[in-house]
Design a protein around this motif. Structure first.
Motif, PDB file in Angstrom:
ATOM      1  N   ILE A   1      36.323-103.444  -3.822  1.00 19.54           N
ATOM      2  CA  ILE A   1      35.398-102.565  -3.105  1.00 19.54           C
ATOM      3  C   ILE A   1      33.993-102.755  -3.652  1.00 19.54           C
ATOM      4  N   ASP A   2      33.047-102.175  -2.953  1.00 21.29           N
ATOM      5  CA  ASP A   2      31.661-102.287  -3.387  1.00 21.29           C
ATOM      6  C   ASP A   2      31.433-101.457  -4.649  1.00 21.29           C
ATOM      7  N   GLN A   3      30.564-101.953  -5.498  1.00 25.89           N
ATOM      8  CA  GLN A   3      30.272-101.254  -6.749  1.00 25.89           C
ATOM      9  C   GLN A   3      29.785 -99.831  -6.495  1.00 25.89           C
ATOM     10  N   SER A   4      29.031 -99.646  -5.413  1.00 26.31           N
ATOM     11  CA  SER A   4      28.472 -98.329  -5.113  1.00 26.31           C
ATOM     12  C   SER A   4      29.546 -97.303  -4.766  1.00 26.31           C
ATOM     13  N   ASN A   5      30.740 -97.771  -4.387  1.00 29.17           N
ATOM     14  CA  ASN A   5      31.833 -96.875  -4.012  1.00 29.17           C
ATOM     15  C   ASN A   5      32.853 -96.687  -5.130  1.00 29.17           C
ATOM     16  N   LEU A   6      32.714 -97.459  -6.206  1.00 28.56           N
ATOM     17  CA  LEU A   6      33.708 -97.438  -7.278  1.00 28.56           C
ATOM     18  C   LEU A   6      33.778 -96.065  -7.953  1.00 28.56           C
ATOM     19  N   ARG A   7      32.650 -95.499  -8.276  1.00 27.69           N
ATOM     20  CA  ARG A   7      32.637 -94.189  -8.946  1.00 27.69           C
ATOM     21  C   ARG A   7      33.292 -93.125  -8.074  1.00 27.69           C
ATOM     22  N   ASN A   8      32.998 -93.147  -6.793  1.00 32.24           N
ATOM     23  CA  ASN A   8      33.575 -92.164  -5.878  1.00 32.24           C
ATOM     24  C   ASN A   8      35.098 -92.271  -5.848  1.00 32.24           C
ATOM     25  N   VAL A   9      35.607 -93.512  -5.801  1.00 31.45           N
ATOM     26  CA  VAL A   9      37.053 -93.713  -5.781  1.00 31.45           C
ATOM     27  C   VAL A   9      37.688 -93.188  -7.059  1.00 31.45           C
ATOM     28  N   MET A  10      37.066 -93.450  -8.197  1.00 34.83           N
ATOM     29  CA  MET A  10      37.650 -93.009  -9.465  1.00 34.83           C
ATOM     30  C   MET A  10      37.560 -91.488  -9.620  1.00 34.83           C
ATOM     31  N   LEU A  11      36.527 -90.868  -9.101  1.00 31.84           N
ATOM     32  CA  LEU A  11      36.458 -89.401  -9.120  1.00 31.84           C
ATOM     33  C   LEU A  11      37.579 -88.800  -8.281  1.00 31.84           C
ATOM     34  N   ARG A  12      37.845 -89.401  -7.113  1.00 37.91           N
ATOM     35  CA  ARG A  12      38.944 -88.920  -6.271  1.00 37.91           C
ATOM     36  C   ARG A  12      40.292 -89.144  -6.963  1.00 37.91           C
ATOM     37  N   ALA A  13      40.422 -90.268  -7.663  1.00 43.30           N
ATOM     38  CA  ALA A  13      41.662 -90.542  -8.392  1.00 43.30           C
ATOM     39  C   ALA A  13      41.872 -89.508  -9.497  1.00 43.30           C
ATOM     40  N   HIS A  14      40.794 -89.127 -10.172  1.00 44.27           N
ATOM     41  CA  HIS A  14      40.894 -88.107 -11.219  1.00 44.27           C
ATOM     42  C   HIS A  14      41.347 -86.783 -10.627  1.00 44.27           C
ATOM     43  N   LYS A  15      40.809 -86.431  -9.482  1.00 45.37           N
ATOM     44  CA  LYS A  15      41.177 -85.172  -8.830  1.00 45.37           C
ATOM     45  C   LYS A  15      42.656 -85.146  -8.466  1.00 45.37           C
ATOM     46  N   LEU A  16      43.221 -86.320  -8.197  1.00 43.77           N
ATOM     47  CA  LEU A  16      44.633 -86.421  -7.823  1.00 43.77           C
ATOM     48  C   LEU A  16      45.528 -86.738  -9.026  1.00 43.77           C
ATOM     49  N   ASN A  17      44.990 -86.520 -10.242  1.00 40.63           N
ATOM     50  CA  ASN A  17      45.753 -86.714 -11.491  1.00 40.63           C
ATOM     51  C   ASN A  17      46.262 -88.148 -11.655  1.00 40.63           C
TER      52      ASN A  17
ATOM     53  N   VAL B   1      46.590-101.222  -9.678  1.00 37.66           N
ATOM     54  CA  VAL B   1      45.797-101.198  -8.446  1.00 37.66           C
ATOM     55  C   VAL B   1      44.558-102.074  -8.595  1.00 37.66           C
ATOM     56  N   PHE B   2      44.428-103.079  -7.719  1.00 40.01           N
ATOM     57  CA  PHE B   2      43.199-103.861  -7.635  1.00 40.01           C
ATOM     58  C   PHE B   2      42.237-103.152  -6.685  1.00 40.01           C
ATOM     59  N   LEU B   3      41.039-102.900  -7.143  1.00 32.73           N
ATOM     60  CA  LEU B   3      40.009-102.299  -6.298  1.00 32.73           C
ATOM     61  C   LEU B   3      39.027-103.385  -5.876  1.00 32.73           C
TER      62      LEU B   3
ATOM     63  N   ASN C   1      54.244-105.691 -10.143  1.00 32.38           N
ATOM     64  CA  ASN C   1      53.978-105.171  -8.808  1.00 32.38           C
ATOM     65  C   ASN C   1      52.540-104.680  -8.710  1.00 32.38           C
ATOM     66  N   TYR C   2      51.876-105.080  -7.645  1.00 34.55           N
ATOM     67  CA  TYR C   2      50.450-104.794  -7.511  1.00 34.55           C
ATOM     68  C   TYR C   2      50.127-104.216  -6.137  1.00 34.55           C
ATOM     69  N   ILE C   3      49.087-103.406  -6.126  1.00 40.01           N
ATOM     70  CA  ILE C   3      48.551-102.844  -4.895  1.00 40.01           C
ATOM     71  C   ILE C   3      47.094-103.276  -4.803  1.00 40.01           C
ATOM     72  N   ILE C   4      46.666-103.654  -3.624  1.00 34.69           N
ATOM     73  CA  ILE C   4      45.272-104.044  -3.403  1.00 34.69           C
ATOM     74  C   ILE C   4      44.620-103.028  -2.476  1.00 34.69           C
ATOM     75  N   VAL C   5      43.492-102.497  -2.908  1.00 34.64           N
ATOM     76  CA  VAL C   5      42.675-101.612  -2.073  1.00 34.64           C
ATOM     77  C   VAL C   5      41.393-102.362  -1.749  1.00 34.64           C
ATOM     78  N   ARG C   6      41.152-102.612  -0.498  1.00 32.07           N
ATOM     79  CA  ARG C   6      40.014-103.423  -0.077  1.00 32.07           C
ATOM     80  C   ARG C   6      39.170-102.680   0.945  1.00 32.07           C
ATOM     81  N   GLU C   7      37.885-102.891   0.882  1.00 33.88           N
ATOM     82  CA  GLU C   7      37.009-102.335   1.901  1.00 33.88           C
ATOM     83  C   GLU C   7      37.038-103.229   3.131  1.00 33.88           C
ATOM     84  N   ILE C   8      36.828-102.632   4.291  1.00 32.68           N
ATOM     85  CA  ILE C   8      36.768-103.408   5.529  1.00 32.68           C
ATOM     86  C   ILE C   8      35.371-104.011   5.622  1.00 32.68           C
ATOM     87  N   ASN C   9      35.252-105.184   5.091  1.00 31.61           N
ATOM     88  CA  ASN C   9      33.974-105.849   4.942  1.00 31.61           C
ATOM     89  C   ASN C   9      34.263-107.326   4.741  1.00 31.61           C
TER      90      ASN C   9
END
Length: 318
Positions: free
Chosen positions: A249-265, A245-247, A183-191
């Motif tokens: 997204i743009d490389q420039s946003n990857l770090r931000n997403v992973m920091l938010r994921a860390h905050k949410l355990n 989870v497939f990400l 089972n997979y989830i895809i997170v995509r940027e609107i681009n």
């Protein structure tokens, strides 16, 4: 020039005055295009002379002129085609199938064509490839995102020197079969660029439903914001939907997403994030941006958290 009448036609219909034109003149002055032999090889380079804002990869003549000049110089210096002159005609496609076919047909009315190089814009590739297939003329291309160009049923003379993007989904599927993940989830940027890649992944995974592959949800991220509310809402939803989870997204946003994921355990090993750059990458680019600390390090107070978070990221690249 090699042939004055054809040069005059090209000057009237096909060459646009731009920064690119002096490059061609310089090549002619140095004798790279006309080698003074017995036969003439008619080469057509189809390329937009200006950057086209609606295209995902904004290729134009300026991004490829150096490679073209190097290729022509190599042909000359290594005597690869010693019995031929090389006559180059440049057609400005403007990333438009209408203009691309129009200028190509105009040229065919006054001269034969031995080979076409390009065009890089996806919407122009297929009609040009079909026309040249009908005339049995090779079309040598280096990139196209268009998913329809997967077979050579109609484009029988089409040659691509780079792996098409759609094969990324096929390679990914072969890898996933060995993991046991279903089972997979895809997170995509609107681009436009990431939409195309996400659709390829979703379609490819969906084609393996018979072995249990399933895309349980597709989330779309809006433009990144300082608050990160959109990212947080998406990650909180993922907690109830799956763990792989497939990400896309743009490389420039990857770090931000992973920091938010860390905050949410979500970076303690319970979730696996897979990231792909989405384009063919050179070894230099892989080493510079992906195979060292550049993916997570920003020399700020979040570096250590980012480093830990990225231990839950698999980079999938080709």
């Amino acid at each position: 020039m090699c042939e004055q009448n054809k040069g005059a036609i090209a000057g009237k219909s096909f060459f646009h005055v731009s920064l690119f034109f002096p490059c061609i003149v310089m090549l002619l002055d140095y004798g790279l295009l006309c080698q003074g032999a017995n036969k003439t090889l008619q080469i057509v380079w189809m390329v937009p002379l200006q950057e086209h804002p609606k295209e995902i990869f904004r290729y134009n003549a300026s991004s490829s002129i150096a490679a073209l000049a190097y290729g022509i110089e190599t042909v000359k210096n290594e005597s690869i085609l010693p019995e031929y002159d090389l006559n180059l005609t440049v057609l400005d496609t403007n990333c438009s199938s209408k203009q691309g076919i129009g200028v190509l047909v105009d040229l065919l009315m006054v001269q034969d064509i031995d080979v076409v190089i390009g065009p890089p814009c996806p919407g122009v590739v297929e009609p040009v490839g079909e026309l040249m297939s009908y005339r049995n003329v090779p079309v040598i291309n280096w990139v196209s995102l268009q998913q329809t160009i997967q077979t050579k049923d109609s484009l029988t003379t089409y040659i691509r020197t780079m792996t098409p993007v759609y094969t990324l989904g096929e390679l990914m599927t072969k890898f996933l079969q060995d993991t046991g993940w279903k089972n997979y989830i895809i997170v995509r940027e609107i681009n436009k660029e990431y939409d195309a890649l996400a659709e390829i992944l979703e379609s490819t995974l969906g084609s393996f439903n018979e072995i249990g592959f399933r895309v349980t949800q597709v989330h779309k991220l809006h433009e990144p914001t300082e608050s990160g509310d959109d990212i947080d809402a998406t990650l909180n939803s993922i907690k109830h939907e799956g763990r792989i989870v497939f990400l896309v997204i743009d490389q420039s946003n990857l770090r931000n997403v992973m920091l938010r994921a860390h905050k949410l355990n979500m970076t303690n090993g319970d979730y696996q994030f897979l990231y792909t750059y989405g384009r063919t990458a050179t070894m230099h680019k892989l080493e510079k941006y992906f195979m060292n600390y550049r993916m997570w390090r920003r020399d700020d107070e979040f570096d250590e958290i980012a480093r830990q978070a990225f231990e839950n990221v698999l980079l999938w690249q080709y």
